[in-house]
Design a protein around this motif. Structure first.
Motif: not given
Length: 438
Positions: A179-194
């Motif tokens: 749960a924690e790593s998935g949320a952390r990775d998602t937020e990193d990817l949002i910042r990188r690509w959205h």
């Protein structure tokens, strides 16, 4: 292939695009039999009759002649899995065994960025070959699968939506995050690509059975914290799956209610399948401006069920068509229309060709809350468009010779067409696919 530049370019042919849903508005489309599409700086400048617009062009403007063909906004596929490209058409008695035997082992390889990049390149080639210029794409649990996809799509200048799958239970260890790593990775990817270039990010819980309550809660928090991102998942696809969700989430009123309880129903949320919804579910879809991605080839292939267009329209749900490759059996939105028509007939309703083309263009853009960006030829839209060839095959050409209306012509393309009917695909005013003759 040509590159997009600031000079004006024009394209002559039959122009078809929509400004409303044909199911509810009588004159929902625009049709210019001898039309002109004018593009500048990668965006639509004007669309209308050739005789009216041609005299307004700057002297020396190149005009690409597509007379005898139909120029339409590019297709939008609202639910597709790029990692499942290599396992399309894998035999299985149902959804859940299909996931275990084929899907999960295939997705394991996407921990390798080089492999992910190679598949992404083929996947994008295939989308453009069938006239799909925007897609809402599932990657795998691996963040590098998202990076590989967006690197490939941005190199081509495409408008794409994608996200890392979230799953922390009920799957093989090699495909689980936490749960924690998935949320952390998602937020990193949002910042990188959205909103980077033409890339848009989708928060992507695979489906309720593969996420713990902790992961679902964190996913809902992400959906609230990043309201202009997208959210994609699966719901009510298969009766066995629905029973499983009831066991895992006994407090929820329905499968869809699981997502609602965690704050995942909102504009830009797209739920794949939506076959086994009830009346209250459909009301919640409308109330929250969430959208259904209808996946007929996948639903028929896996024996999941028949989508009820009549009840969805009664509820005024946002709808779009989707291929759901690799459960779906074709990348082609024309082939998807073919099966959608038959599904509707089996459920006792009827889908005119106009409605199907709407659902694959402006209807999908509205479902994604991207109207004004893609999906039509309104001035200012991104110049993503395709050229449909009614003469693409001997059978199509013979049928076209006997068509007495635009509806008949579009219906023939939907029922008889495939990748061969796409003469050219443009993205941002740039030619990104041209059909090879012969």
């Amino acid at each position: 292939m040509q590159t997009a530049h600031s000079s004006v370019q024009a394209y002559r042919g039959g122009l078809l695009y929509f400004h409303a849903d044909p199911a509810f508005i009588e004159h929902a489309h625009a049709w210019h039999e001898d039309g002109l599409l004018v593009v500048a700086d990668g965006k639509v400048q004007a669309a209308g009759d050739y005789a009216t617009l041609f005299p307004t062009l700057p002297p020396g403007t190149p005009v690409q002649d597509y007379r005898g063909k139909i120029i339409s906004p590019g297709f939008i596929d609202s639910h597709i899995h790029y990692p499942q490209t290599d396992m399309i058409a894998s035999p299985s008695p149902g959804l859940l065994p299909w996931l275990q035997e084929y899907t999960f082992p295939t997705e394991r390889a996407f921990q390798d960025p080089q492999h992910a990049g190679q598949v992404a390149e083929f996947f994008l080639d295939e989308l453009l070959r069938v006239g799909t210029t925007t897609a809402m794409v599932y990657c795998t649990v691996h963040p590098q699968s998202v990076d590989a996809f967006f690197q490939a799509s941005e190199a081509r200048g495409l408008r794409m939506i994608a996200g890392k799958v979230l799953m922390d239970r009920n799957g093989p260890d090699f495909l689980q995050d936490t749960a924690e790593s998935g949320a952390r990775d998602t937020e990193d990817l949002i910042r990188r690509w959205h909103n980077h270039g033409r890339s848009l990010y989708a928060i992507t819980p695979r489906f309720a059975p593969t996420s713990t309550e902790e992961q679902m809660a964190l996913t809902g928090e992400l959906a609230r914290a990043w309201p202009d991102t997208f959210l994609q998942t699966h719901v009510s696809e298969n009766e066995e799956e629905c029973r499983w969700v009831k066991q895992l989430y006994p407090q929820a009123r329905s499968y869809l209610d699981v997502y609602d309880r965690y704050g995942m129903m909102r504009p830009r949320a797209v739920f794949g399948h939506c076959i086994w919804l009830d009346e209250r579910d459909r009301e919640r879809m409308r109330e929250t401006q969430s959208a259904a991605a209808v996946c007929p080839t996948s639903n028929l292939f896996l024996g999941s069920g028949l989508f009820d267009f009549e009840q969805a329209d009664k509820a005024r749900m946002l709808l779009s068509l989707a291929t759901d490759v690799g459960g779906g059996t074709s990348f082609s939105m024309l082939q998807t229309m073919n099966e959608a028509y038959k599904v509707a007939r089996l459920k006792g309703s009827y889908l005119p060709a106009m409605r199907m083309f709407y659902l694959a263009t402006l209807g999908a853009a509205r479902s994604l809350h991207l109207e004004g960006t893609v999906g039509s030829f309104a001035a200012g839209n991104e110049a993503d468009f395709i050229v449909l060839d009614p003469q693409a095959t001997p059978l199509l050409a013979r049928r076209a010779a006997h068509c007495n209306s635009l509806e008949e012509q579009l219906f023939a393309l939907a029922l008889l067409g495939d990748d061969r009917a796409i003469a050219a695909t443009y993205s941002g005013g740039k030619l990104v696919h041209a059909r090879t003759q012969g």
